[in-house]
Design a protein around this motif. Structure first.
Motif, short mmCIF file in Angstrom:
data_model
loop_
_atom_site.label_atom_id
_atom_site.label_comp_id
_atom_site.label_asym_id
_atom_site.label_seq_id
_atom_site.Cartn_x
_atom_site.Cartn_y
_atom_site.Cartn_z
N SER A 140 -4.63 -11.67 5.44
CA SER A 140 -5.76 -10.76 5.36
C SER A 140 -5.89 -10.15 3.96
O SER A 140 -4.97 -9.49 3.48
CB SER A 140 -5.58 -9.63 6.39
OG SER A 140 -6.45 -8.56 6.12
N ASN A 141 -7.03 -10.36 3.34
CA ASN A 141 -7.28 -9.77 2.03
C ASN A 141 -7.30 -8.24 2.11
O ASN A 141 -6.82 -7.55 1.21
CB ASN A 141 -8.62 -10.27 1.47
CG ASN A 141 -8.56 -11.72 1.05
OD1 ASN A 141 -7.50 -12.22 0.66
ND2 ASN A 141 -9.68 -12.42 1.15
N SER A 142 -7.86 -7.72 3.21
CA SER A 142 -7.95 -6.26 3.36
C SER A 142 -6.57 -5.64 3.52
O SER A 142 -6.26 -4.61 2.90
CB SER A 142 -8.82 -5.90 4.57
OG SER A 142 -10.15 -6.32 4.37
N ILE A 143 -5.73 -6.26 4.32
CA ILE A 143 -4.37 -5.73 4.50
C ILE A 143 -3.61 -5.79 3.19
O ILE A 143 -2.92 -4.83 2.81
CB ILE A 143 -3.62 -6.49 5.61
CG1 ILE A 143 -4.27 -6.21 6.97
CG2 ILE A 143 -2.14 -6.09 5.64
CD1 ILE A 143 -3.67 -7.00 8.12
N ALA B 116 -17.35 -2.31 -0.41
CA ALA B 116 -17.76 -0.93 -0.71
C ALA B 116 -16.82 0.08 -0.05
O ALA B 116 -16.43 1.08 -0.66
CB ALA B 116 -19.20 -0.70 -0.26
N ASN B 117 -16.46 -0.18 1.20
CA ASN B 117 -15.57 0.74 1.90
C ASN B 117 -14.16 0.73 1.32
O ASN B 117 -13.52 1.78 1.21
CB ASN B 117 -15.52 0.38 3.39
CG ASN B 117 -16.82 0.71 4.10
OD1 ASN B 117 -17.39 1.78 3.93
ND2 ASN B 117 -17.32 -0.23 4.89
N LEU B 118 -13.71 -0.45 0.91
CA LEU B 118 -12.39 -0.54 0.30
C LEU B 118 -12.35 0.23 -1.02
O LEU B 118 -11.36 0.93 -1.32
CB LEU B 118 -12.00 -1.99 0.08
CG LEU B 118 -10.60 -2.25 -0.47
CD1 LEU B 118 -9.53 -1.65 0.43
CD2 LEU B 118 -10.36 -3.74 -0.66
N GLU B 119 -13.41 0.14 -1.79
CA GLU B 119 -13.47 0.88 -3.05
C GLU B 119 -13.42 2.39 -2.80
O GLU B 119 -12.77 3.13 -3.55
CB GLU B 119 -14.75 0.51 -3.81
CG GLU B 119 -14.71 -0.91 -4.39
CD GLU B 119 -16.03 -1.32 -5.02
OE1 GLU B 119 -16.98 -0.49 -5.02
OE2 GLU B 119 -16.12 -2.47 -5.49
N GLU B 120 -14.08 2.84 -1.72
CA GLU B 120 -14.06 4.27 -1.39
C GLU B 120 -12.66 4.68 -0.90
O GLU B 120 -12.17 5.76 -1.26
CB GLU B 120 -15.12 4.58 -0.33
CG GLU B 120 -15.20 6.03 0.09
CD GLU B 120 -15.61 6.99 -1.03
OE1 GLU B 120 -15.69 8.19 -0.76
OE2 GLU B 120 -15.85 6.53 -2.18
#
Length: 260
Positions: free
Chosen positions: A60-63, A17-21
């Motif tokens: 890292s998927n987020s990075i 959710a935060n990544l989408e934002e």
């Protein structure tokens, strides 16, 4: 230099959710700014007790998602993430350039023992500067209370940055310390704080701001609910240091004796 600071209301431990934002905000800023900065532990909130949230720095998927976002929008992005290296976890500030490359990774040096962060997270041992325009010195939240770090960073950097999860109960300290770090280092001091309420029930006030090398609060030229956009003139810092050269009066040899 145009940059955006984002007072993100990080949804507790919800990376997707935060990544989408984050993606939505970056896309709305496309071609408006060169840099965009998010708060400490941007994608999870300050959840240091849930070590499962940490991601391996090399995988890292987020990075990877932020790298892709930066490249697609040709924007330099700074964000916070808990990362792992072997069996150690770090509270990190990661800078990604507009080509999608990692420009730098700073691991928080001063851990917040009051919250127990020091019993779960490993403290960093190195300062980190990014060779972006003007030079950027990175720091995270509690670091702000330790001026020695900023004296060292300001030797080569006109911009000092602190990304934070700094609660409303101590927000006066936040603003005062940001101002002090700007004045004593003759640098732009950028503070990026989250908003909302976290999973521990701590409340955060919108308080992201920028102070000039003279200690004056810099006004954004555009404001929305979560984003403030600033246009910084780095010549202001260079000229001020030249005309009022206080750093030459530092007596580092004596300071070393104090701390030996």
């Amino acid at each position: 230099m145009k940059l955006a600071v984002v007072s993100l209301n990080s949804i507790w431990e919800d990376k997707q959710a935060n990544l989408e934002e984050v993606e939505r905000i970056v896309q709305t800023l496309n071609q408006k700014v060169e840099y965009v900065i998010f708060p400490e532990m941007s994608l999870t909130g300050f959840s240091v007790s849930n070590l499962a949230l940490a991601e391996d720095f090399e995988n890292s998927n987020s990075i990877r998602a932020i790298q892709k976002l930066a490249k697609e929008n040709q924007m330099n992005i700074v964000f916070g993430l808990m990362i792992s290296s072997g069996d150690k976890k770090y509270n990190s500030c990661i800078a990604v350039n507009n080509k999608g490359e990692i420009a730098g990774n700073y691991e928080k040096v001063h851990l917040f023992s009051y919250s127990g962060e020091d019993s779960l997270i490993t403290g960093g041992t190195q300062l980190k500067s990014i060779d972006w325009e003007g030079g950027w010195g990175l720091s995270i939240c509690f670091d702000l209370r330790f001026p020695e770090l900023y004296q060292e960073l300001s030797k080569e950097n006109l911009i000092l940055l602190n990304i934070a999860n700094w609660p409303k109960t101590r927000v006066t300290h936040w603003r005062t310390l940001l101002n002090a770090r700007a004045i004593e280092n003759q640098s732009f001091m950028i503070g990026v704080n989250r908003t909302g309420v976290d999973g521990n029930g701590l409340e955060y006030e919108e308080s992201s701001c920028v102070f000039s090398p003279k200690g004056e609060k810099t006004e954004p030229f555009e404001i929305s609910e979560k984003v403030k956009i600033f246009d910084l003139n780095l010549e202001e810092a260079m000229e001020y240091r030249k005309n009022f050269p206080i750093k030459k009066d530092r007596r580092n040899s004596i300071y070393r004796e104090f701390y030996s």
